[in-house]
Design an enzyme around this catalytic site. Sequence first.
Site, PDB file in Angstrom:
ATOM      1  N   THR A 186     -64.144 -22.086  35.160  1.00  0.00           N
ATOM      2  CA  THR A 186     -63.730 -22.606  36.462  1.00  0.00           C
ATOM      3  C   THR A 186     -63.419 -24.093  36.323  1.00  0.00           C
ATOM      4  OG1 THR A 186     -65.158 -20.989  37.548  1.00  0.00           O
ATOM      5  CG2 THR A 186     -64.426 -22.871  38.867  1.00  0.00           C
TER       6      THR A 186
ATOM      7  N   ILE B 283     -67.011 -32.302  35.860  1.00  0.00           N
ATOM      8  CA  ILE B 283     -66.924 -31.804  37.237  1.00  0.00           C
ATOM      9  C   ILE B 283     -68.232 -32.022  38.008  1.00  0.00           C
ATOM     10  CG2 ILE B 283     -66.638 -29.711  38.643  1.00  0.00           C
ATOM     11  CD1 ILE B 283     -64.706 -28.667  36.566  1.00  0.00           C
TER      12      ILE B 283
ATOM     13  N   GLY C  15     -68.989 -26.021  36.147  1.00  0.00           N
ATOM     14  CA  GLY C  15     -70.160 -26.682  35.599  1.00  0.00           C
ATOM     15  C   GLY C  15     -69.904 -27.619  34.437  1.00  0.00           C
ATOM     16  N   GLN C  16     -68.638 -27.872  34.117  1.00  0.00           N
ATOM     17  CA  GLN C  16     -68.352 -28.808  33.034  1.00  0.00           C
ATOM     18  C   GLN C  16     -68.865 -30.197  33.411  1.00  0.00           C
ATOM     19  OE1 GLN C  16     -66.077 -26.912  34.544  1.00  0.00           O
ATOM     20  NE2 GLN C  16     -64.931 -25.736  33.054  1.00  0.00           N
ATOM     21  N   ARG C  17     -69.278 -30.943  32.405  1.00  0.00           N
ATOM     22  CA  ARG C  17     -69.868 -32.270  32.632  1.00  0.00           C
ATOM     23  C   ARG C  17     -68.973 -33.154  33.511  1.00  0.00           C
ATOM     24  NH1 ARG C  17     -73.984 -34.346  29.743  1.00  0.00           N
ATOM     25  NH2 ARG C  17     -73.603 -32.902  28.043  1.00  0.00           N
TER      26      ARG C  17
END
Length: 186
Positions: free
Chosen positions: A48, A74, A70-72
């Site tokens: 996502t 984001i 959930g990427q750093r």
Amino acid sequence: MGLLALLRKLKSSNDKELRILLLGLDNAGKTTLLKNLASEEVDHITPTQGFNIKSVVSSGFKLNVWDIGGQRKIRPYWRNYFDNTDVLIYVIDSSDRKRFEETQTELDELLEESKLAGVPVLIFANKQDLEMAASADEISSKLGLTSMRDRDWQVQPCIAREGEGVKEGMQWVMKKVNSRGGGKKK
């Protein structure tokens, strides 16, 4: 059984609406879980890059689930979605033990947010089918949940891809919401 079938079984007041925030580190299985809840195909899921929203209406209940990447890069934007949250669902890759400290840090920051004060937290301990998966008790201990007294919480083992444990987690959510008055009137 998908979320729609589960909601049909639950008795609720008409015209109620819930806002559920679905968070966790990248690759934890948030989108897979969301698609499973919506009874959608989970074979081809990509990371996502922003957010996904799914709404399900059944028996006078509207459930709005916000799945935020959930990427750093984001994660700083998560706080833009905290308003009016009824339940926080936090998804953890139970087999990725190298990231338990990182996931604890992120969860601790969420739990300190004033807009999420008192909001019940369901932690899906995902990927229980993998050999190195930590148990629910181990995750509770590693994340320091056993000392949390300011909110209701539950760690639910699951395999999001198969739907195993998902229904039980959502039953806990609905029980907590119903005990708190059942959401917001539309």
